[in-house]
Design an enzyme around this catalytic site. Structure first.
Site, mmCIF file in Angstrom:
data_model
loop_
_atom_site.group_PDB
_atom_site.id
_atom_site.type_symbol
_atom_site.label_atom_id
_atom_site.label_comp_id
_atom_site.label_asym_id
_atom_site.label_seq_id
_atom_site.Cartn_x
_atom_site.Cartn_y
_atom_site.Cartn_z
ATOM 1 N N ASP A 84 0.812 -1.219 0.000
ATOM 2 C CA ASP A 84 0.000 0.000 0.000
ATOM 3 C C ASP A 84 0.848 1.273 0.000
ATOM 4 O O ASP A 84 1.865 1.345 0.685
ATOM 5 C CB ASP A 84 -0.888 -0.040 1.266
ATOM 6 C CG ASP A 84 -2.055 0.893 1.202
ATOM 7 O OD1 ASP A 84 -2.555 1.145 0.087
ATOM 8 O OD2 ASP A 84 -2.485 1.370 2.260
ATOM 9 N N HIS A 85 0.389 2.278 -0.754
ATOM 10 C CA HIS A 85 1.054 3.596 -0.796
ATOM 11 C C HIS A 85 2.549 3.481 -1.088
ATOM 12 O O HIS A 85 3.382 4.047 -0.374
ATOM 13 C CB HIS A 85 0.824 4.358 0.518
ATOM 14 C CG HIS A 85 -0.569 4.884 0.662
ATOM 15 N ND1 HIS A 85 -1.084 5.878 -0.130
ATOM 16 C CD2 HIS A 85 -1.572 4.519 1.500
ATOM 17 C CE1 HIS A 85 -2.339 6.122 0.209
ATOM 18 N NE2 HIS A 85 -2.668 5.293 1.196
ATOM 19 N N ASP A 106 1.598 5.151 -5.349
ATOM 20 C CA ASP A 106 1.087 6.451 -4.918
ATOM 21 C C ASP A 106 1.972 7.601 -5.382
ATOM 22 O O ASP A 106 2.964 7.945 -4.747
ATOM 23 C CB ASP A 106 0.987 6.463 -3.383
ATOM 24 C CG ASP A 106 0.375 7.751 -2.863
ATOM 25 O OD1 ASP A 106 0.036 8.629 -3.683
ATOM 26 O OD2 ASP A 106 0.236 7.873 -1.640
ATOM 27 N N HIS A 183 -7.242 10.501 5.327
ATOM 28 C CA HIS A 183 -6.465 9.536 6.106
ATOM 29 C C HIS A 183 -6.358 9.944 7.581
ATOM 30 O O HIS A 183 -6.290 11.116 7.915
ATOM 31 C CB HIS A 183 -5.030 9.438 5.568
ATOM 32 C CG HIS A 183 -4.913 8.647 4.311
ATOM 33 N ND1 HIS A 183 -4.713 9.215 3.081
ATOM 34 C CD2 HIS A 183 -4.958 7.301 4.094
ATOM 35 C CE1 HIS A 183 -4.638 8.271 2.163
ATOM 36 N NE2 HIS A 183 -4.782 7.094 2.742
#
Ligand code: G3H
Ligand code: ZN
Length: 286
Positions: A84-85, A106, A183
């Protein structure tokens, strides 16, 4: 159960007009808590490791990834691993070897043209490894520990025409959209822009991903899934459960030494959080 992939879970979820929940894992207790919660609810789940979490593990992806793969293989529900990211090529190159079937690349902090160029290159590298890849358009603040930007600020939203062009020219398999979530919210008070989500689903065929879902109330999450969100990303809610439990335990037991009693309570609190959210959102059973 054999390790599955995010792409496979999303395909099945979309066919059932549902979504898959993806939880951020940092420690072994996160892994065990998320899998236990998903098993109790009887739903598939994605375990996701962010680049920030890898940084916490002093740059090493493999120890946590190996633990997650082992837990997935022993789980009673389908479990996928997602990176993720990701912002570094080094991590992207390690993904497949470490057991991940998907990544989120990202570059959303970059201007549109640079985001597109960086994402296009990442898509080529990911697809060459057989990875499903998600990218983001319309930046949501809060992921670097800074103060979240107002979720209603125009710059924090994804423009449908731009998103359509971005998907076509980047070749991504899924798109994270900014529709009002932020977030790292610790209150569940976000209001989503469902009209914008409707315009996005009308022009985009790829699955859409909602980040920052910890701050989104259950009924808003349910509406987002009904409106086309196929992957719901949740991180902070687990950390609130873990840290809150530890704080309470250590307050009540100031002489505690053995970490197992409080880690056990923290792991259980995370499992309950997972079970509660996926049940409240009404995600489709495995
Ligand atoms: O990519 C991860 C998610 O967007 C998590 O966001 O920590 O605000 O739930 P959250
Ligand atoms: Zn995110």
């Amino acid at each position: 159960m054999p390790l599955t992939t995010t792409g496979e879970l999303i395909t099945r979820a979309r066919a059932a007009r549902s979504a898959v929940a993806a939880f951020n894992i940092i420690t072994l207790e996160h892994v065990e808590g998320v899998v236990a919660g998903a098993e109790r609810a009887g739903v598939p789940v994605v375990l996701q490791v962010s680049e920030n979490a890898v940084r916490f593990h002093r740059g090493s992806l493999f120890p946590l990834a190996r633990a997650a793969v082992a837990a997935a293989e022993r789980a009673a529900v389908p479990v996928a691993l997602h990176l993720d990211h990701v912002r570094t090529d080094r991590l992207l190159r390690q993904a497949a070897d470490a057991g991940f079937g998907s990544v989120m690349y990202d570059a959303s902090h970059l201007p549109y043209d640079e985001n597109l160029a960086a994402t296009r290159a990442a898509v080529d590298r990911a697809h060459a490894q057989g990875l499903w890849i998600e990218a983001e358009l319309g930046e949501m603040d809060g992921k670097d520990g800074g103060a979240p930007r107002d979720a209603h600020a125009p710059g924090a939203r994804t423009d449908p025409a731009e998103a359509s062009s971005f998907v076509t020219h980047s070749g991504v398999d899924a798109l994270a959209v900014a529709v009002g979530s932020v977030h790292a919210m610790t209150t569940r008070t976000a209001t989503l822009d469902h009209a914008l989500l409707g315009r996005l689903t009308a022009v985009l065929e790829v699955p859409l991903v909602l980040h920052g879902s910890s701050g989104v109330p259950d009924e808003e999450l349910r509406a987002a899934v009904a409106g086309g969100i196929a992957k719901v990303n949740i991180g902070t809610a687990l950390n609130q459960a873990l840290t809150g439990t530890l704080r309470t335990y250590l307050g009540a037991h100031p002489d505690a030494v053995d970490p197992r009693p409080y880690l056990d309570e923290g792991r259980e609190a995370m499992a309950r959080t997972v079970e509660r959210i996926v049940t409240a959102v009404g995600l489709t059973p495995a």
